[in-house]
Scaffold this active site. Structure first.
Site, short mmCIF file in Angstrom:
data_model
loop_
_atom_site.label_atom_id
_atom_site.label_comp_id
_atom_site.label_asym_id
_atom_site.label_seq_id
_atom_site.Cartn_x
_atom_site.Cartn_y
_atom_site.Cartn_z
N ASP A 237 4.84 115.23 75.73
CA ASP A 237 5.38 114.22 74.82
C ASP A 237 6.22 114.84 73.71
O ASP A 237 6.84 114.12 72.92
CB ASP A 237 4.27 113.34 74.24
CG ASP A 237 3.24 114.10 73.44
OD1 ASP A 237 2.90 115.24 73.82
OD2 ASP A 237 2.74 113.55 72.43
N HIS A 238 6.29 116.16 73.67
CA HIS A 238 7.14 116.86 72.70
C HIS A 238 8.28 117.62 73.37
O HIS A 238 9.42 117.54 72.94
CB HIS A 238 6.28 117.79 71.84
CG HIS A 238 5.33 117.06 70.96
ND1 HIS A 238 5.60 116.76 69.64
CD2 HIS A 238 4.12 116.52 71.22
CE1 HIS A 238 4.58 116.07 69.13
NE2 HIS A 238 3.67 115.92 70.07
N HIS B 10 3.42 120.54 74.92
CA HIS B 10 2.95 119.27 75.47
C HIS B 10 4.13 118.36 75.84
O HIS B 10 5.15 118.32 75.15
CB HIS B 10 2.02 118.56 74.49
CG HIS B 10 0.64 119.12 74.48
ND1 HIS B 10 -0.30 118.80 73.52
CD2 HIS B 10 0.01 120.01 75.32
CE1 HIS B 10 -1.43 119.45 73.76
NE2 HIS B 10 -1.26 120.18 74.84
N HIS C 287 3.46 112.60 65.01
CA HIS C 287 3.04 111.26 65.43
C HIS C 287 2.82 110.38 64.20
O HIS C 287 2.49 110.88 63.12
CB HIS C 287 1.71 111.30 66.20
CG HIS C 287 1.80 111.92 67.55
ND1 HIS C 287 2.00 111.18 68.70
CD2 HIS C 287 1.70 113.21 67.95
CE1 HIS C 287 2.02 111.99 69.75
NE2 HIS C 287 1.83 113.24 69.32
N HIS D 281 -4.10 123.55 68.28
CA HIS D 281 -3.84 122.38 69.14
C HIS D 281 -3.36 122.88 70.49
O HIS D 281 -3.86 122.46 71.54
CB HIS D 281 -2.80 121.49 68.47
CG HIS D 281 -2.44 120.27 69.26
ND1 HIS D 281 -3.32 119.22 69.43
CD2 HIS D 281 -1.31 119.93 69.93
CE1 HIS D 281 -2.74 118.29 70.18
NE2 HIS D 281 -1.52 118.70 70.50
#
Length: 255
Positions: free
Chosen positions: A58-59, A56, A171, A111
């Site tokens: 954001d990672h 993803h 997070h 996920h």
């Protein structure tokens, strides 16, 4: 061994996993390369690897910039979807950071199918696991690419790590997870302990353990009668079914 959290974006965490004997470090999910680099410089450590918990953006979204800033440095991840990947890893693979930090890869698909958790051990540290968006403090990640059964398997695998293992998650979701947990297990004293920890710490990652998760994370307490009752599940219901119901309740929770 030392771990330093580097908050990035609104609520993400990157990390520096440091081998203190060599002053070498791996950057975990280094989305904000300038910020991670500045943290490394302030600590006097040299970044020798990048680690992605999943693909993803954001990672792994900082990986191309990371590769440009640190040419020739390996970037570990679970699939080719991880940007700038150089070293694809699978369940059970191991590598070393510096002289003494050993990292074991734990495949935890759900996920995303390329989700990898990284269990790190080294001198003068109880061991830590970088869980990305699979395990959060008192919570777990949405099942974007997986099933309840897969999340059960993932959390069971993480739950088999030594109880003293410190959790480094992807997070800062702890406060919201606590509120949901209280709605499921209102009489759980461990959850109240986590409420107090949240009040005292803006950053909660790195302050809790796998043992703690077994006490206050409702997604790791599927056999508890209160959790079963809250999900409308019978004692004989399959764990994957209970997990799916619980996650859907969390998805829709507005408490």
């Amino acid at each position: 061994m030392k771990v330093v959290a580097v908050p990035v974006r609104e609520d993400n965490y990157a990390y520096l996993l440091i081998d203190e004997s060599s002053n070498q470090a791996a950057a975990v999910d280094p989305y904000d390369v300038p910020k991670v680099s500045a943290a490394a410089n302030s600590l006097g450590v040299t970044i020798v690897a990048g680690i992605a918990t999943h693909h993803h953006f954001d990672h792994s979204g900082g990986n191309k910039e990371f590769a440009e800033k640190y040419p020739g440095v390996p970037i570990y991840g679970g699939s080719e979807k991880v940007l700038a990947l150089t070293n694809k890893v699978k369940d059970g693979d191991e590598f070393t950071i510096g002289q003494n930090v050993r990292v074991k890869c734990l495949a935890t698909p759900c996920h995303t199918q390329d989700s990898i958790c990284y269990y790190a051990t080294g001198s003068d540290h109880p061991g830590g696991v970088f869980t990305g968006d699979t395990l959060f403090i008192a919570g777990n990640g949405r099942f974007f690419e997986g099933t309840g059964d897969e999340m059960v398997a993932a959390l069971t695998k993480l739950g088999s790590l030594p109880d003293k293992t410190i959790v480094y998650n992807g997070h800062e979701y702890t406060a919201g997870n606590v509120t949901f947990g209280k709605s499921i297990e209102p009489a759980n004293a461990a959850i109240q302990k986590l409420v107090e920890l949240c009040k005292q710490n803006k950053i909660t990652t790195g302050l809790t353990t796998i043992a703690d998760e077994k006490q206050w994370n409702v997604f790791m307490r599927l056999h508890d009668p209160t959790v079963r009752e809250a999900t409308g599940s019978t004692a004989g219901a399959k764990d994957g079914e209970v997990m799916s119901i619980l996650r859907e309740k969390k998805n829709n929770f507005r408490g």
